[in-house]
Design an enzyme around this catalytic site. Structure first.
Site, PDB file in Angstrom:
ATOM      1  N   CYS A  96       3.196  -2.915 -73.416  1.00  0.00           N
ATOM      2  CA  CYS A  96       4.398  -3.706 -73.614  1.00  0.00           C
ATOM      3  C   CYS A  96       4.609  -4.715 -72.504  1.00  0.00           C
ATOM      4  O   CYS A  96       5.643  -5.332 -72.430  1.00  0.00           O
ATOM      5  CB  CYS A  96       5.596  -2.777 -73.678  1.00  0.00           C
ATOM      6  SG  CYS A  96       5.663  -1.691 -72.259  1.00  0.00           S
TER       7      CYS A  96
HETATM    8  C1  LIG Z   1       2.839   2.049 -72.637  1.00  0.00           C
HETATM    9  S1  LIG Z   1       1.409   2.949 -72.208  1.00  0.00           S
HETATM   10  C2  LIG Z   1       1.511   4.348 -73.249  1.00  0.00           C
HETATM   11  C3  LIG Z   1       1.630   5.644 -72.504  1.00  0.00           C
HETATM   12  C4  LIG Z   1       1.640   6.908 -73.327  1.00  0.00           C
HETATM   13  N1  LIG Z   1       2.551   6.875 -74.444  1.00  0.00           N
HETATM   14  C5  LIG Z   1       1.939   8.134 -72.473  1.00  0.00           C
HETATM   15  O1  LIG Z   1       2.689   8.994 -72.884  1.00  0.00           O
HETATM   16  O2  LIG Z   1       1.423   8.226 -71.349  1.00  0.00           O
HETATM   17  C6  LIG Z   1       0.095   1.990 -72.912  1.00  0.00           C
HETATM   18  C7  LIG Z   1      -1.304   2.503 -72.590  1.00  0.00           C
HETATM   19  O3  LIG Z   1      -2.270   1.709 -73.277  1.00  0.00           O
HETATM   20  C8  LIG Z   1      -3.441   1.621 -72.475  1.00  0.00           C
HETATM   21  N2  LIG Z   1      -4.237   0.452 -72.917  1.00  0.00           N
HETATM   22  C9  LIG Z   1      -4.019  -0.864 -72.632  1.00  0.00           C
HETATM   23  N3  LIG Z   1      -4.961  -1.641 -73.208  1.00  0.00           N
HETATM   24  C10 LIG Z   1      -5.780  -0.803 -73.885  1.00  0.00           C
HETATM   25  C11 LIG Z   1      -6.968  -1.018 -74.673  1.00  0.00           C
HETATM   26  N4  LIG Z   1      -7.433  -2.243 -74.863  1.00  0.00           N
HETATM   27  N5  LIG Z   1      -7.575   0.060 -75.228  1.00  0.00           N
HETATM   28  C12 LIG Z   1      -7.074   1.309 -75.036  1.00  0.00           C
HETATM   29  N6  LIG Z   1      -5.980   1.576 -74.285  1.00  0.00           N
HETATM   30  C13 LIG Z   1      -5.344   0.528 -73.720  1.00  0.00           C
HETATM   31  C14 LIG Z   1      -2.882   1.488 -71.060  1.00  0.00           C
HETATM   32  O4  LIG Z   1      -3.825   1.889 -70.088  1.00  0.00           O
HETATM   33  C15 LIG Z   1      -1.664   2.417 -71.119  1.00  0.00           C
HETATM   34  O5  LIG Z   1      -1.977   3.707 -70.639  1.00  0.00           O
END
Ligand SMILES: C[S@@+](CC[C@H](N)C(=O)[O-])C[C@H]1O[C@@H](n2cnc3c(N)ncnc32)[C@H](O)[C@@H]1O
Length: 406
Positions: free
Chosen positions: A87
């Site tokens: 986000c």
């Molecule tokens: C807002 S966090 C969500 C956290 C999760 N709901 C939790 O309880 O910990 C978004 C996550 O998406 C991951 N992310 C970002 N880009 C990504 C990608 N291209 N592929 C996979 N994961 C990704 C980030 O590292 C981050 O941990």
């Protein structure tokens, strides 16, 4: 229908923790977690240390790579896809005017979700994002969420959404997030709800209204979204309320008020034991903290050369024990206005919250992130996560929905 889950953007597993707490048979069949640009994948490591890794249908381990690189056909079949998609583009750290929304670098991950839904025809979805998603971008309010609704509509989904502040539903943190629940029109759930009016779903009978009761004294607004995503990208503008539903392209939305529930206070989750000296604020650093938390008026010059006065009011310093905490960000524990500073129970001196207290604010077990990552990353992972109790609560409603499927 089996209670199988695909957890995207999994972080340290907030959705999984929230659902598995129910002990009602939820089982995660695949997940994806990759932090762009990071040489060490701490969140993925933490996730795997708790739950183990999972192979995809091609027999490969693809849970720890960029989800854009994953062949979507190789993701195991599942009933529910969940995910708090990144986000940063809508984050409160930026002003609304500078947020790039779906066109921003990380916002485009929405298209990964879209690809997965197309390839896997997942019956149910549950997503989380920041509340400003509904308003983004500033120049064309509501376009980004309109694009998502249009995509989901074109794939045959009905969509409900709600902005939920966890503190208003019994959690210790004020954390306002947009939750999106979608179900495909080939589910029994669609068949049993299709005769219910959109207004009744919105205010009483729907996924969110039945899980997190509301009332609304505001007008109910209506709108339309087409299946033509390009059209929406160019022209669509809409003032989405904090509660809404889209069915067959028809939007019904309102500004809802939660029914009062007793909040848990920050004091309730604070450590009773002696806290290590390293968390306490030194006399030397106190003036800096006092300045950051206080009111200020600073003359600044904009990029275009205009002078303006930046001003902000004071925030509670220390954070009061008798209220839910403020929202925890990924910068928690750094020298920052948004970092929590609390009065220690034993010494009455001021200190930062500990990583364990950060975990408690999000409803994780103590030491959930104590899996080898540096302390700074423990706070970072918690700032990224969600209040797992909200998911547990939604999981109870999902249990009833899935039990009624064939
Ligand atoms: C807002 S966090 C969500 C956290 C999760 N709901 C939790 O309880 O910990 C978004 C996550 O998406 C991951 N992310 C970002 N880009 C990504 C990608 N291209 N592929 C996979 N994961 C990704 C980030 O590292 C981050 O941990």
């Amino acid at each position: 229908m089996k209670k199988t889950v695909c957890e995207l953007f999994a972080g340290v597993g907030g959705f999984r923790v929230g659902l598995e707490r129910l002990n009602s048979g939820w089982s995660t069949v695949w997940f994806s977690q990759w932090e762009p640009g990071a040489s060490k994948q701490w969140a993925h490591e933490c996730y795997v240390s708790h739950f183990g890794d999972i192979k995809d249908l091609a027999g490969e381990y693809t849970t720890g790579i960029d989800v854009a690189q994953v062949n979507k056909k190789n993701i195991p079949d599942h009933t529910l896809v969940v995910g708090g998609f990144p986000c940063q583009d809508y984050s409160v750290a930026h002003t609304l005017a500078s947020s790039k929304g779906l066109q921003g670098k990380k916002g485009v991950l929405w298209w990964q979700i879209y690809e997965i839904l197309k390839a896997k025809k997942t019956p149910f979805c549950l997503f989380e994002n920041v509340d400003r998603l509904l308003k983004s971008p500033a120049k064309q309010r509501g376009r980004d969420f309109g694009v998502m609704l249009s995509c989901l509509h074109s794939l045959g989904y009905v969509v409900e959404w709600r902005v939920i502040n966890a503190a208003e539903y019994g959690a210790a943190q004020r954390r306002r997030r947009t939750f999106i629940f979608a179900y495909n029109k080939n589910t029994n759930h669609y068949k049993t709800t299709k005769k219910t009016s959109l207004e009744d779903i919105l205010l009483r009978d729907g996924f969110f209204a039945s899980t997190f009761p509301i009332r609304s004294n505001e007008a109910i607004r209506e709108g339309k979204v087409s299946k033509d995503v390009e059209n929406i990208s160019n022209d669509f503008k809409f003032d989405f309320g904090n509660a809404g539903i889209m069915r067959d392209g028809k939007i019904v939305t309102t500004k809802a008020t939660p029914m009062e529930e007793k909040a848990i206070t920050l004091g309730k989750i604070l450590e009773n034991k002696k806290v290590d000296d390293s968390f306490f604020i030194s006399d030397e650093k106190m003036p800096k903290w006092t300045y950051l938390k206080g009111a200020k008026r600073i003359e600044r010059t904009s990029a275009a050369g205009y002078k303006y006065v930046f001003s902000e009011g004071p925030i509670a310093f220390p954070d009061p024990w008798d209220k839910p905490s403020r929202t925890m960000l990924t910068s928690e524990s750094t020298l920052n206005r948004s970092t929590h500073v609390v009065e220690d129970r034993k010494t009455k001196k001021l200190r930062l919250i500990t990583p364990i207290e950060a975990e408690r604010l999000q409803g994780f077990e103590d030491n959930w992130t104590n899996t080898g990552m540096p302390q700074r990353m423990r706070y970072f992972c918690m700032g990224n996560a969600l209040v797992t109790h909200m998911i547990t609560r939604m999981g109870r409603t999902l249990d009833n929905i899935i039990d009624a499927e064939e």
